[in-house]
Scaffold this active site. Sequence first.
Site, PDB file in Angstrom:
ATOM      1  N   SER A 105     -49.057   2.473 -22.787  1.00  0.00           N
ATOM      2  CA  SER A 105     -48.739   1.250 -22.073  1.00  0.00           C
ATOM      3  C   SER A 105     -49.703   0.126 -22.476  1.00  0.00           C
ATOM      4  O   SER A 105     -49.712  -0.283 -23.635  1.00  0.00           O
ATOM      5  CB  SER A 105     -48.748   1.522 -20.559  1.00  0.00           C
ATOM      6  N   ASP A 160     -36.903   2.974 -19.860  1.00  0.00           N
ATOM      7  CA  ASP A 160     -38.152   2.314 -19.489  1.00  0.00           C
ATOM      8  C   ASP A 160     -37.846   0.976 -18.817  1.00  0.00           C
ATOM      9  O   ASP A 160     -37.256   0.085 -19.438  1.00  0.00           O
ATOM     10  CB  ASP A 160     -39.006   2.088 -20.742  1.00  0.00           C
ATOM     11  N   HIS A 191     -40.935   4.956 -18.209  1.00  0.00           N
ATOM     12  CA  HIS A 191     -42.215   4.457 -18.718  1.00  0.00           C
ATOM     13  C   HIS A 191     -43.275   5.553 -18.734  1.00  0.00           C
ATOM     14  O   HIS A 191     -44.196   5.510 -19.536  1.00  0.00           O
ATOM     15  CB  HIS A 191     -42.687   3.275 -17.869  1.00  0.00           C
TER      16      HIS A 191
END
Length: 213
Positions: A105, A160, A191
């Site tokens: 991320s 996501d 995610h």
Amino acid sequence: MTESKFIHRFEPATSAGSPPLLLLHGTGGDENDLLGLGKMISPGSALLSPRGRVLEHGMPRFFRRLAEGVFDEDDVRRRALELGDFVADARQQYGIAAPVAVGFSNGANIAAALLLLKPGVLAGAILLRAMVPLSDPPKTDLLKPELGGKPILLLSGQADPIVPATNSAKLAALLSEAGALVDHKVLPAGHQLSQADVTLARNWIGSVDAKAA
């Protein structure tokens, strides 16, 4: 160490043939978050895991953002170069080779920025749920000498809610056009990471560790 020093963890290698890993956590993580993941992906590797120096509502990050998915790109550039300086210092201090970044991320986004701005710092990268970090990256022809041939694994989530499929595809194209060897896979996931991410990352680094080392 220079003024760009990060709070970090370092674990020495236990296998001489395993490439060192630079572990870069997501928003709200710290230097401990990805140690377990690093050990699963590449047992025996040296692990260098810094904590992001930016706080967002008390949560560590590697750079500032203006809103969800909207980055402060001046800060992205500055923080990426700071991270590059830290890696160079850590290599000297700990006696390790150029590492393979493993970022999740926000950590994957700063790793992507580092690849675009200072590609010589890394031997390759595993980018987990990454986005395009810069809307106006350096010219491709300037990147090729250092980024050319570097192996990059980009793992995206089909469902996501944070990273649109078009954005991750654009990142893969951007890095490929710069000469990197990009393997982009879209997983049936959101995610968060899945076991498939771990398995694919472990198999990938096993196939490229000779180059990375």
